[in-house]
Design a protein around this motif. Sequence first.
Motif, PDB file in Angstrom:
ATOM      1  N   TYR A  30      -1.964  -0.435 -10.735  1.00 33.83           N
ATOM      2  CA  TYR A  30      -2.482   0.839 -11.239  1.00 33.83           C
ATOM      3  C   TYR A  30      -3.146   0.620 -12.593  1.00 33.83           C
ATOM      4  CZ  TYR A  30      -2.484   5.360 -13.585  1.00 33.83           C
ATOM      5  OH  TYR A  30      -2.856   6.472 -14.290  1.00 33.83           O
ATOM      6  N   PHE A  31      -4.333   1.221 -12.779  1.00 34.62           N
ATOM      7  CA  PHE A  31      -5.053   1.127 -14.044  1.00 34.62           C
ATOM      8  C   PHE A  31      -5.511   2.518 -14.479  1.00 34.62           C
ATOM      9  CE2 PHE A  31      -5.686  -2.934 -11.915  1.00 34.62           C
ATOM     10  CZ  PHE A  31      -5.440  -3.852 -12.915  1.00 34.62           C
ATOM     11  N   TYR A  63       0.803  -1.221   0.000  1.00 35.22           N
ATOM     12  CA  TYR A  63       0.000   0.000   0.000  1.00 35.22           C
ATOM     13  C   TYR A  63       0.838   1.275   0.000  1.00 35.22           C
ATOM     14  CZ  TYR A  63       1.018   0.693   4.984  1.00 35.22           C
ATOM     15  OH  TYR A  63       1.648   0.905   6.182  1.00 35.22           O
ATOM     16  N   LEU A  64       2.051   1.238   0.591  1.00 33.92           N
ATOM     17  CA  LEU A  64       2.876   2.442   0.670  1.00 33.92           C
ATOM     18  C   LEU A  64       3.234   2.973  -0.713  1.00 33.92           C
ATOM     19  CD1 LEU A  64       5.291   1.630   3.644  1.00 33.92           C
ATOM     20  CD2 LEU A  64       3.533   3.408   3.562  1.00 33.92           C
ATOM     21  N   GLU A  65       3.688   2.075  -1.577  1.00 38.23           N
ATOM     22  CA  GLU A  65       4.039   2.486  -2.941  1.00 38.23           C
ATOM     23  C   GLU A  65       2.816   2.987  -3.690  1.00 38.23           C
ATOM     24  OE1 GLU A  65       5.941  -0.676  -4.970  1.00 38.23           O
ATOM     25  OE2 GLU A  65       7.719  -0.701  -3.708  1.00 38.23           O
ATOM     26  N   ALA A  66       1.693   2.319  -3.516  1.00 39.75           N
ATOM     27  CA  ALA A  66       0.469   2.725  -4.207  1.00 39.75           C
ATOM     28  C   ALA A  66       0.002   4.104  -3.753  1.00 39.75           C
ATOM     29  CB  ALA A  66      -0.629   1.690  -3.965  1.00 39.75           C
ATOM     30  N   LEU A  67       0.072   4.386  -2.452  1.00 35.37           N
ATOM     31  CA  LEU A  67      -0.382   5.675  -1.939  1.00 35.37           C
ATOM     32  C   LEU A  67       0.559   6.807  -2.350  1.00 35.37           C
ATOM     33  CD1 LEU A  67      -1.679   4.719   1.623  1.00 35.37           C
ATOM     34  CD2 LEU A  67      -3.003   5.286  -0.410  1.00 35.37           C
ATOM     35  N   ALA A 105     -12.770   0.188   0.993  1.00 42.10           N
ATOM     36  CA  ALA A 105     -11.796  -0.346   1.937  1.00 42.10           C
ATOM     37  C   ALA A 105     -12.421  -1.397   2.841  1.00 42.10           C
ATOM     38  CB  ALA A 105     -11.216   0.787   2.778  1.00 42.10           C
ATOM     39  N   VAL A 106     -11.554  -2.038   3.642  1.00 39.26           N
ATOM     40  CA  VAL A 106     -12.022  -2.947   4.678  1.00 39.26           C
ATOM     41  C   VAL A 106     -12.220  -2.153   5.968  1.00 39.26           C
ATOM     42  CG1 VAL A 106     -11.482  -4.992   6.059  1.00 39.26           C
ATOM     43  CG2 VAL A 106     -10.995  -4.969   3.616  1.00 39.26           C
ATOM     44  N   SER A 107     -11.126  -1.660   6.543  1.00 37.63           N
ATOM     45  CA  SER A 107     -11.247  -0.828   7.743  1.00 37.63           C
ATOM     46  C   SER A 107     -10.376   0.428   7.666  1.00 37.63           C
ATOM     47  CB  SER A 107     -10.880  -1.636   8.991  1.00 37.63           C
ATOM     48  OG  SER A 107      -9.525  -2.015   8.940  1.00 37.63           O
ATOM     49  N   MET A 108      -9.793   0.694   6.502  1.00 29.56           N
ATOM     50  CA  MET A 108      -8.922   1.853   6.295  1.00 29.56           C
ATOM     51  C   MET A 108      -7.740   1.872   7.267  1.00 29.56           C
ATOM     52  SD  MET A 108     -11.358   5.022   5.228  1.00 29.56           S
ATOM     53  CE  MET A 108      -9.943   5.872   4.499  1.00 29.56           C
ATOM     54  N   THR A 109      -7.281   0.689   7.649  1.00 26.13           N
ATOM     55  CA  THR A 109      -6.135   0.594   8.549  1.00 26.13           C
ATOM     56  C   THR A 109      -4.905   1.251   7.951  1.00 26.13           C
ATOM     57  OG1 THR A 109      -6.993  -1.482   9.432  1.00 26.13           O
ATOM     58  CG2 THR A 109      -4.661  -1.028   9.805  1.00 26.13           C
ATOM     59  N   PHE A 110      -4.760   1.139   6.635  1.00 20.40           N
ATOM     60  CA  PHE A 110      -3.572   1.662   5.965  1.00 20.40           C
ATOM     61  C   PHE A 110      -3.841   2.956   5.196  1.00 20.40           C
ATOM     62  CE2 PHE A 110      -3.427  -3.010   6.101  1.00 20.40           C
ATOM     63  CZ  PHE A 110      -2.329  -3.175   6.928  1.00 20.40           C
ATOM     64  N   SER A 111      -5.067   3.215   4.821  1.00 21.33           N
ATOM     65  CA  SER A 111      -5.360   4.368   3.964  1.00 21.33           C
ATOM     66  C   SER A 111      -5.865   5.590   4.713  1.00 21.33           C
ATOM     67  CB  SER A 111      -6.384   3.979   2.891  1.00 21.33           C
ATOM     68  OG  SER A 111      -7.543   3.428   3.476  1.00 21.33           O
ATOM     69  N   TRP A 112      -6.294   5.435   5.976  1.00 20.77           N
ATOM     70  CA  TRP A 112      -6.829   6.583   6.689  1.00 20.77           C
ATOM     71  C   TRP A 112      -5.768   7.668   6.901  1.00 20.77           C
ATOM     72  CZ3 TRP A 112     -10.471   9.651   7.392  1.00 20.77           C
ATOM     73  CH2 TRP A 112     -10.485  10.565   8.447  1.00 20.77           C
ATOM     74  N   ASN A 113      -4.542   7.273   7.199  1.00 15.79           N
ATOM     75  CA  ASN A 113      -3.475   8.266   7.392  1.00 15.79           C
ATOM     76  C   ASN A 113      -3.261   9.106   6.140  1.00 15.79           C
ATOM     77  OD1 ASN A 113      -2.970   7.564  10.038  1.00 15.79           O
ATOM     78  ND2 ASN A 113      -1.371   6.082   9.507  1.00 15.79           N
ATOM     79  N   PHE A 169      -6.076   2.691  -8.232  1.00 14.46           N
ATOM     80  CA  PHE A 169      -5.055   1.950  -7.503  1.00 14.46           C
ATOM     81  C   PHE A 169      -5.777   0.817  -6.775  1.00 14.46           C
ATOM     82  CE2 PHE A 169      -3.652   6.231  -8.163  1.00 14.46           C
ATOM     83  CZ  PHE A 169      -2.330   6.100  -8.544  1.00 14.46           C
ATOM     84  N   LEU A 170      -5.633  -0.371  -7.309  1.00 20.74           N
ATOM     85  CA  LEU A 170      -6.465  -1.504  -6.899  1.00 20.74           C
ATOM     86  C   LEU A 170      -5.648  -2.522  -6.126  1.00 20.74           C
ATOM     87  CD1 LEU A 170      -9.450  -2.412  -7.323  1.00 20.74           C
ATOM     88  CD2 LEU A 170      -8.629  -3.802  -9.229  1.00 20.74           C
ATOM     89  N   GLY A 171      -6.113  -2.865  -4.937  1.00 16.79           N
ATOM     90  CA  GLY A 171      -5.439  -3.855  -4.104  1.00 16.79           C
ATOM     91  C   GLY A 171      -6.242  -5.136  -3.982  1.00 16.79           C
TER      92      GLY A 171
END
Length: 274
Positions: free
Chosen positions: A240-241, A84-88, A116-124, A216-218
């Motif tokens: 990435y698409f 997720y870090l590279e994607a963000l 998202a599931v719980s935005m554990t990684f994307s909320w920041n 950006f699809l995970g």
Amino acid sequence: MINNIHIAAPYFVALILGIIYRKPVSDLITRLVKAKVSSSGVEVETHKQLGKLTHQSQEMTFILKEINNNIEKIAHNEKPYTDYLEALQDTERRIRECFENDEFNSKNYVEIKILAVSMTFSWNFVAGKVPKLLKDYANAHINTEILLVDSDYLESLQLETYDINWAAESRQRVMQIKNFINRLPDDWRDRFSISARVYKNVPHWHGFLVNSEHLFLGRTDWDFSTNKPKLSVGQNKYRYFNHSAVAGSERIDLFSDWHKYYFEFASKSIHDIN
């Protein structure tokens, strides 16, 4: 085998584009060979021919640039990220491009859709990077539509919680989003809007969609090495698409449709949650 396919992909792209541009390139080369060779080099027959040759050289340069641009666009489509870090990081870069490209976005407006599931990684990213973008671009407007999985539903699945307690993460995220919205500075409320809803499902795919153009699809995956199913999300590969290839457009449309379905028909606002 897969690595070989990725390595060979640019050559197949070049071959396809070569076929597409075969006629203009062939016509151009045919006209160029009308020049005759002398002891001092290439000597065109008349000044008129020299003018044509100059024009044809410019035409060749334009065609080659167009071929190169198309190869880059298609080759970049389905670009892989390890996590997720590279994607963000690339998500932020694409948003900045939107604000800096007047032709693409004359209104300085960006829409971000998150599944998202719980935005554990994307909320920041939303809470930290988006405010910075608003500071860097004084006329920027960002609208964010967030979907995350309902905490009660996640709890009912009895998932492995050794590394991450997804239900607790979702519950905490709802509180954080509410607090963040309530504490937005007054001068940002007209420039930054957040709508967040929860839905009851575990998505096979998750990610960010920027302006219906950059996806950006995970992947969501499972580990069954323990007694309980272990869910993995942000540590999985992302891709990435964009719309430069049919496959990219299909993925973007699919993501948009699922986001629309959950957001409008199968979810509830976080403000309805106690």
